[in-house]
Structure formats: C-alpha cells, structure tokens
Write a protein that holds these residues in place. Structure first.
Motif, PDB file in Angstrom:
ATOM      1  N   VAL A 283       3.490   1.985  -5.297  1.00 13.75           N
ATOM      2  CA  VAL A 283       4.826   1.749  -5.843  1.00 13.75           C
ATOM      3  C   VAL A 283       5.636   0.796  -4.969  1.00 13.75           C
ATOM      4  O   VAL A 283       6.533   0.107  -5.456  1.00 13.75           O
ATOM      5  N   GLU A 284       5.311   0.694  -3.690  1.00 12.12           N
ATOM      6  CA  GLU A 284       6.048  -0.179  -2.778  1.00 12.12           C
ATOM      7  C   GLU A 284       5.819  -1.653  -3.069  1.00 12.12           C
ATOM      8  O   GLU A 284       6.449  -2.511  -2.452  1.00 12.12           O
ATOM      9  N   LYS A 285       4.948  -1.962  -4.006  1.00 13.98           N
ATOM     10  CA  LYS A 285       4.706  -3.352  -4.407  1.00 13.98           C
ATOM     11  C   LYS A 285       5.338  -3.678  -5.754  1.00 13.98           C
ATOM     12  O   LYS A 285       5.166  -4.782  -6.272  1.00 13.98           O
ATOM     13  N   CYS A 286       6.073  -2.726  -6.334  1.00 10.89           N
ATOM     14  CA  CYS A 286       6.670  -2.949  -7.655  1.00 10.89           C
ATOM     15  C   CYS A 286       7.843  -3.919  -7.557  1.00 10.89           C
ATOM     16  O   CYS A 286       8.537  -3.980  -6.534  1.00 10.89           O
ATOM     17  N   SER A 287       8.104  -4.650  -8.622  1.00  4.52           N
ATOM     18  CA  SER A 287       9.152  -5.669  -8.635  1.00  4.52           C
ATOM     19  C   SER A 287      10.528  -5.080  -8.351  1.00  4.52           C
ATOM     20  O   SER A 287      11.350  -5.685  -7.668  1.00  4.52           O
ATOM     21  N   SER A 288      10.801  -3.903  -8.902  1.00  8.95           N
ATOM     22  CA  SER A 288      12.012  -3.141  -8.581  1.00  8.95           C
ATOM     23  C   SER A 288      11.616  -1.684  -8.411  1.00  8.95           C
ATOM     24  O   SER A 288      10.683  -1.206  -9.063  1.00  8.95           O
ATOM     25  N   VAL A 289      12.349  -0.993  -7.566  1.00  9.38           N
ATOM     26  CA  VAL A 289      12.029   0.401  -7.247  1.00  9.38           C
ATOM     27  C   VAL A 289      13.304   1.231  -7.308  1.00  9.38           C
ATOM     28  O   VAL A 289      14.381   0.777  -6.901  1.00  9.38           O
ATOM     29  N   ILE A 290      13.182   2.457  -7.859  1.00 12.47           N
ATOM     30  CA  ILE A 290      14.273   3.429  -7.762  1.00 12.47           C
ATOM     31  C   ILE A 290      13.965   4.363  -6.607  1.00 12.47           C
ATOM     32  O   ILE A 290      12.912   5.017  -6.577  1.00 12.47           O
ATOM     33  N   TYR A 291      14.862   4.399  -5.633  1.00 14.79           N
ATOM     34  CA  TYR A 291      14.732   5.289  -4.481  1.00 14.79           C
ATOM     35  C   TYR A 291      15.631   6.507  -4.708  1.00 14.79           C
ATOM     36  O   TYR A 291      16.824   6.371  -4.958  1.00 14.79           O
ATOM     37  N   VAL A 292      15.031   7.682  -4.643  1.00 16.96           N
ATOM     38  CA  VAL A 292      15.785   8.927  -4.799  1.00 16.96           C
ATOM     39  C   VAL A 292      15.973   9.525  -3.417  1.00 16.96           C
ATOM     40  O   VAL A 292      15.007   9.925  -2.769  1.00 16.96           O
ATOM     41  N   GLY A 293      17.232   9.557  -2.978  1.00 20.71           N
ATOM     42  CA  GLY A 293      17.539  10.045  -1.649  1.00 20.71           C
ATOM     43  C   GLY A 293      18.188  11.418  -1.669  1.00 20.71           C
ATOM     44  O   GLY A 293      18.840  11.800  -2.633  1.00 20.71           O
ATOM     45  N   GLU A 294      18.000  12.131  -0.581  1.00 20.50           N
ATOM     46  CA  GLU A 294      18.620  13.448  -0.404  1.00 20.50           C
ATOM     47  C   GLU A 294      18.987  13.641   1.060  1.00 20.50           C
ATOM     48  O   GLU A 294      18.423  12.986   1.949  1.00 20.50           O
ATOM     49  N   GLY A 295      19.954  14.538   1.303  1.00 23.70           N
ATOM     50  CA  GLY A 295      20.401  14.787   2.657  1.00 23.70           C
ATOM     51  C   GLY A 295      19.438  15.654   3.450  1.00 23.70           C
ATOM     52  O   GLY A 295      18.551  16.261   2.907  1.00 23.70           O
TER      53      GLY A 295
END
Length: 295
Positions: A283-295
């Motif tokens: 997935v780190e090579k995809c043109s755009s990425v959605i990053y889901v972050g948490e604390g």
C-alpha cells in the motif's frame, strides 16, 4: 513568499531542491520542490503566504470548490466519487467501530462526504475556507460548513472521527493543525488523512508533470515515511493505511497533457494500472493513501 530554511514537518535543516514544477491550473508560474533528507517530506519552496494564496484557487476547473462536471476528466471524477464516498464511510465506521457518532470534516469542499455521513446518521461538522464552496454545499446538500478559522475554537475531545481528505497538503500551519487535530479527538477517536504519495509509480513516471504536485496549492508532498514520522511527532501512530486505487487513474489523466501537451486516455489508464499493480502488495506504493491515526 515563504522560504523554508528547515523542514516544515520534522525541523531538520538537511533540505535541498529536488525538482521544479509548473502551476498548470491558474498562473503557469514555476515553483521549486525541495526534499528533507531526514523524514523524506517534499515541500514547495517560495510559497505564497496564507493571505496571498487565494488567487491560486480561482479557477472554474478547481473541482473541490466548483463541483464542476464539465469535461471528460471532471465527469469521470464525479462517477468515481459516488463509489469512493461509500468506501470512505465504511472505513470510518469500521475504524471507529461506530455506526453513528460525531464527525468533523476539515476542508469539506462542497459537502459531498458530509452529505454521505449525514445520511448514515452521523452528527456532522464541516469546515471549508472557500466561500463559494460553502455556498455550493448549501445549494447541493442543504449543509452549512463553517469557515476554516473556526478550527482553533472547537471544543476539545468533541469528535469520534476527523477527516482531512486531500486537505493536509494545503495547510500552512502544519504543526499547529496536527496539534489541534489530536486535541479535538476523543480518547478512542480516529484521524483520517488522505494525501498523494510521491513515491508511487505514476509520480515517478510523470516526474515534474505529476498533477498531484499541484503547486503552489499543495504546500507539502508526503511519502509514507514522512507521514508516519509526522504522526509520531504529535503523539499518535498510524494504525491503518488504505489505498486509494482510483487516484492513480485520475491523476494520470490530468498528468498526461502536462507531460506531452495532449490528452491520451489510453496511456493514462495504462500508467494508472501499472501504478496500482505495483501497489497491490504494498500500500505504501499507492498513488494516494488514507492514513488512519490514533492516540
């Protein structure tokens, strides 16, 4: 003009020019793009300040503000968006483990995603700096986004989900935004940030003609490595990374005339398909990425 003498993401001074790109949307001006050797962020150098950059968004072709469907590429965008809006809703619900909650969409444009979440019974809040886009949100969906300045006055720990879908790359106050985003999340809340990825195949192929550089509107150009470090620097971690498969096609459609001077849908489709094939197992090579972050 803003001149960075250190990386706007990590603060390291080991920065240097890597390429330059044209503003193909409004001004045809050329801007340098620099890279940080520490965190691998790329950023646009000599950018207009917050009060001066507005004129670079004044184009009928800037789809997130106008919602135009004129032309083949914009029409394609609308057809794809209908599908991706549902996919994004499903991601929010899966990551938060909630079927309804409080959602903040920062940079909501004309309100398409807010409309999708409202229909799914989420309580919505939208922020949008462009007045025309806010008016369009009301016209299209009966939604009234707030001006972007409201961001720093919102009550802390108010949201189960905060989305910035192709927005963070536009924000002048990168560090301040990340700090505030964490404050606005509830302890179990999730942060969803979608950004282009300059390490993708389509970015490597189109080089300075890659449409997702979109200078000077895109102030930063993220890699997966720089995004992970940015989250960590603000006391969060990347819990999930999701590919945005259609972006490689859409961006390649835009990039082809920038590179060759003419549209070539077949070639753009091929480049997008190659890009996705290389990202299929990573997935780190995809043109755009959605990053889901948490604390």
């Amino acid at each position: 003009m803003i001149v960075h003498t250190f990386c706007p993401a990590c603060g390291d001074k080991n920065i240097s020019p890597i390429l330059s790109a044209n503003d193909h949307t409004v001004s045809n001006e050329r801007f340098e793009i620099w890279e940080c050797k520490n965190c691998t962020l790329r950023f646009t150098q000599n950018i207009p300040g917050k009060e001066a950059i507005g004129k670079y968004y004044q184009s009928e072709n800037y789809i997130s503000h106008s919602d135009t469907s004129q032309g083949f590429i914009n029409n394609l965008y609308h057809k794809i968006r209908k599908r991706t809006l549902i996919q994004k809703r499903n991601l929010v619900e899966k990551a938060t483990q909630k079927k309804a909650g409080d959602l903040l969409d920062v940079g909501c444009g004309t309100g398409a995603f807010l409309h999708t979440m409202k229909k799914a019974h989420w309580k919505i809040t939208g922020l949008e700096p462009d007045e025309t886009a806010r008016e369009k949100a009301w016209e299209l969906h009966g939604i009234q986004p707030e001006p972007a300045e409201v961001f720093y006055t919102l009550p802390v720990q108010s949201f189960d989900a905060i989305t910035l879908l192709h927005v963070l790359e536009h924000v002048h106050d990168l560090q301040g935004y990340m700090d505030q985003l964490k404050k606005l999340l509830r302890p179990s809340g999730k942060l969803f940030i979608a950004v282009p990825n300059y390490t993708s195949y389509d970015a490597q192929y189109y080089k300075e003609s890659w449409a997702a550089y979109d200078v000077p509107r895109h102030l930063y150009h993220f890699s997966p490595g720089s995004m992970k470090k940015l989250f960590i620097a603000h006391g969060m971690k990347v819990a999930i990374m999701k590919p945005m498969w259609y972006d490689s096609i859409y961006v390649s459609m835009l990039s082809e005339p920038y590179k060759t001077g003419k549209s070539n849908a077949a070639k753009a489709l091929m480049i997008g398909a190659i890009s996705n094939s290389k990202a299929f197992m990573d997935v780190e090579k995809c043109s755009s990425v959605i990053y889901v972050g948490e604390g």
